[in-house]
Design a protein around this motif. Structure first.
Motif, PDB file in Angstrom:
ATOM      1  N   ASP A 195      43.728  -7.725  25.489  1.00 53.56           N
ATOM      2  CA  ASP A 195      43.196  -9.047  25.820  1.00 53.56           C
ATOM      3  C   ASP A 195      43.430  -9.371  27.280  1.00 53.56           C
ATOM      4  O   ASP A 195      42.535  -9.845  27.988  1.00 53.56           O
ATOM      5  CB  ASP A 195      43.884 -10.121  24.964  1.00 53.56           C
ATOM      6  CG  ASP A 195      43.195 -10.270  23.622  1.00 53.56           C
ATOM      7  OD1 ASP A 195      42.378  -9.395  23.282  1.00 53.56           O
ATOM      8  OD2 ASP A 195      43.470 -11.259  22.929  1.00 53.56           O
ATOM      9  N   ALA A 196      44.658  -9.119  27.708  1.00 53.05           N
ATOM     10  CA  ALA A 196      45.012  -9.529  29.059  1.00 53.05           C
ATOM     11  C   ALA A 196      44.275  -8.696  30.090  1.00 53.05           C
ATOM     12  O   ALA A 196      43.605  -9.225  30.978  1.00 53.05           O
ATOM     13  CB  ALA A 196      46.518  -9.399  29.264  1.00 53.05           C
ATOM     14  N   GLY A 239      40.413  -9.131  29.036  1.00 50.48           N
ATOM     15  CA  GLY A 239      39.794 -10.362  28.567  1.00 50.48           C
ATOM     16  C   GLY A 239      40.329 -11.644  29.169  1.00 50.48           C
ATOM     17  O   GLY A 239      39.626 -12.653  29.214  1.00 50.48           O
ATOM     18  N   GLY A 240      41.559 -11.613  29.612  1.00 52.64           N
ATOM     19  CA  GLY A 240      42.127 -12.835  30.157  1.00 52.64           C
ATOM     20  C   GLY A 240      42.941 -13.587  29.125  1.00 52.64           C
ATOM     21  O   GLY A 240      42.568 -13.680  27.959  1.00 52.64           O
ATOM     22  N   LEU A 241      44.045 -14.086  29.577  1.00 55.34           N
ATOM     23  CA  LEU A 241      44.974 -14.706  28.649  1.00 55.34           C
ATOM     24  C   LEU A 241      44.736 -16.206  28.533  1.00 55.34           C
ATOM     25  O   LEU A 241      45.087 -16.829  27.527  1.00 55.34           O
ATOM     26  CB  LEU A 241      46.393 -14.435  29.148  1.00 55.34           C
ATOM     27  CG  LEU A 241      47.493 -14.442  28.110  1.00 55.34           C
ATOM     28  CD1 LEU A 241      47.243 -13.353  27.086  1.00 55.34           C
ATOM     29  CD2 LEU A 241      48.829 -14.249  28.774  1.00 55.34           C
ATOM     30  N   LEU A 242      44.152 -16.799  29.562  1.00 55.40           N
ATOM     31  CA  LEU A 242      43.962 -18.255  29.560  1.00 55.40           C
ATOM     32  C   LEU A 242      42.838 -18.660  28.610  1.00 55.40           C
ATOM     33  O   LEU A 242      41.797 -18.011  28.558  1.00 55.40           O
ATOM     34  CB  LEU A 242      43.608 -18.724  30.967  1.00 55.40           C
ATOM     35  CG  LEU A 242      44.752 -18.836  31.948  1.00 55.40           C
ATOM     36  CD1 LEU A 242      44.219 -19.178  33.327  1.00 55.40           C
ATOM     37  CD2 LEU A 242      45.733 -19.899  31.488  1.00 55.40           C
ATOM     38  N   THR A 243      43.072 -19.749  27.876  1.00 61.29           N
ATOM     39  CA  THR A 243      41.998 -20.260  27.033  1.00 61.29           C
ATOM     40  C   THR A 243      40.857 -20.777  27.908  1.00 61.29           C
ATOM     41  O   THR A 243      39.694 -20.682  27.543  1.00 61.29           O
ATOM     42  CB  THR A 243      42.513 -21.391  26.133  1.00 61.29           C
ATOM     43  OG1 THR A 243      43.264 -22.297  26.937  1.00 61.29           O
ATOM     44  CG2 THR A 243      43.394 -20.831  25.039  1.00 61.29           C
ATOM     45  N   PRO A 257      39.774 -20.013  31.618  1.00 62.17           N
ATOM     46  CA  PRO A 257      40.027 -19.242  32.834  1.00 62.17           C
ATOM     47  C   PRO A 257      39.751 -20.030  34.113  1.00 62.17           C
ATOM     48  O   PRO A 257      40.334 -19.749  35.160  1.00 62.17           O
ATOM     49  CB  PRO A 257      39.057 -18.063  32.715  1.00 62.17           C
ATOM     50  CG  PRO A 257      38.720 -17.985  31.261  1.00 62.17           C
ATOM     51  CD  PRO A 257      38.774 -19.391  30.763  1.00 62.17           C
TER      52      PRO A 257
END
Lengths: 216, 216
Positions: B202-203, B206-210, B212
């Motif tokens: 994910d990180a 995909g990015g961890l922040l809901t 971004p």
DNA sequence: AGTATTTCTGACTTTGTAATCAGAAACTAA
DNA sequence: TTAGTTTCTGATTACAAAGTCAGAAATACT
């Protein structure tokens, strides 16, 4: 003959213990506890091996004395973080992560030692946790939890972020030999440092995909 | 008296060399090359120390024989990847990363050894690169480059992804002692495995922040 | 000056570990 | 059976590394 003649003299000054500690930190961080030997440390410090045992009882105590020099580093990090204490948790977390990475770069010894001892376990790791890295690890985990609770981050086990961050920070320094061997690239210099910091922060907090929706 | 009496007998069967290799892999991966000693390996394999030297010339050659057992693991990974050879590069990359992480979990020895030797450098690392991990590392870097060229990924130095992935995969296994000490959490079990795999994929992809856009 | 204390060292002891080797036991082939 | 080969072992050697110690040299104290 010429047997009891020149016993070599003494007094290298009050700096001796300091020079020994510095040499020890250098060698312990580069080679690890077992591979760094007392003879090397003595040579690096410019004293005899027996002098090491005069100033420090045994190898483990010398190691601890060497590690204590890193306390200032952790202390500095802590102080810088306190300045952001009133920001929202995800901002604090981002700052903490950036500091973590920057300090790992500025003081490679810390990351190397944590990786080395963190893999081995045992009494040295316990000492490190109690005197050096434990509070920092737990503070980071608290920040991650707070950021998750506030809804800014997707839910995930907060400790996993620590381990990923620690791994990334240590890995980029420690695996430099592997990168040199596999890619003939030197990742221990400043340009790589910047790229890595951006990759970790972007990736762990922003996402690497230009279009995150493109691949689930 | 009773001096030349019972010389102990022999013939443990043709499995002896195999048992030695397995014991060696177990101990080399758990303790590293130097801390694993021939006496332990012999005991673990149920033979005398001299038998080790009968089957393997010296410690380094025993180490190489132990490492060769991991070739099947890398080979399996390679075969699975070929199945996706016609997918777009970012899909292949995601699959390669997932395989990398899964195999690290299934065969912790591989990740431990790469981390251990990758930090130290030297002839063992060179052997590993030539016979075990080099091609895999370079294949991954090629995939990352292709995904960047196709516009699916933000531009970044492709080797940095390898080092981050390798660090993350190895770190979560290797730093288990640290996590146990700092958090009293066991990250070496299946639930942690799933969480970590998801976090990394994910990180990094995909990015961890809901949201971004919320934090630049 | 002489005496005591601190700092340092060469020489030594001890320990842990890889490697060697002569020969015993098991197996094979005649 | 007997001679030859393979597999294995206890005993030993070689070596590296940590730690000890008596005493030399510098400094401090009287």
């Amino acid at each position: 003959m010429a047997k009891v003649l020149a016993q070599a003299p003494a007094r290298k000054g009050p700096q001796t213990a300091i020079r020994i500690r510095e040499a020890a930190l250098e060698l312990f961080s580069r080679l690890g506890f077992e591979r760094a030997n007392m003879a090397q440390i003595a040579a690096e410090a410019g004293v005899s091996q027996a002098t090491l045992h005069y100033h420090f009882e045994d190898k483990f105590q010398l190691w601890r004395a060497a590690m204590l020099q890193l306390r200032a580093v952790i202390g500095e990090e802590e102080r810088l973080l306190e300045a952001a204490m009133d920001s929202p948790p995800e901002v604090q977390l981002r700052m903490a992560m950036r500091l973590f990475l920057q300090i790992s770069w500025r003081h490679p010894a810390l990351g190397r030692i944590v990786a080395l001892e963190g893999m081995a376990g045992g009494e040295r790791l316990e000492w490190l946790d109690a005197h050096l890295i434990g509070p920092r690890n737990r503070r980071l985990a608290e920040l991650a939890k707070a950021a998750i609770d506030s809804g800014a981050l997707k839910p995930f086990p907060a400790e996993m972020l620590i381990i990923t961050l620690q791994s990334a920070a240590a890995g980029v320094i420690n695996l430099a030999p592997m990168m040199k061997t596999s890619f003939d690239v030197d990742v221990s210099q400043a340009p790589a440092r910047a790229a890595h910091e951006q990759l970790i922060l972007d990736a762990l907090l922003g996402g690497l995909l230009t279009d995150p929706s493109a691949m689930t």
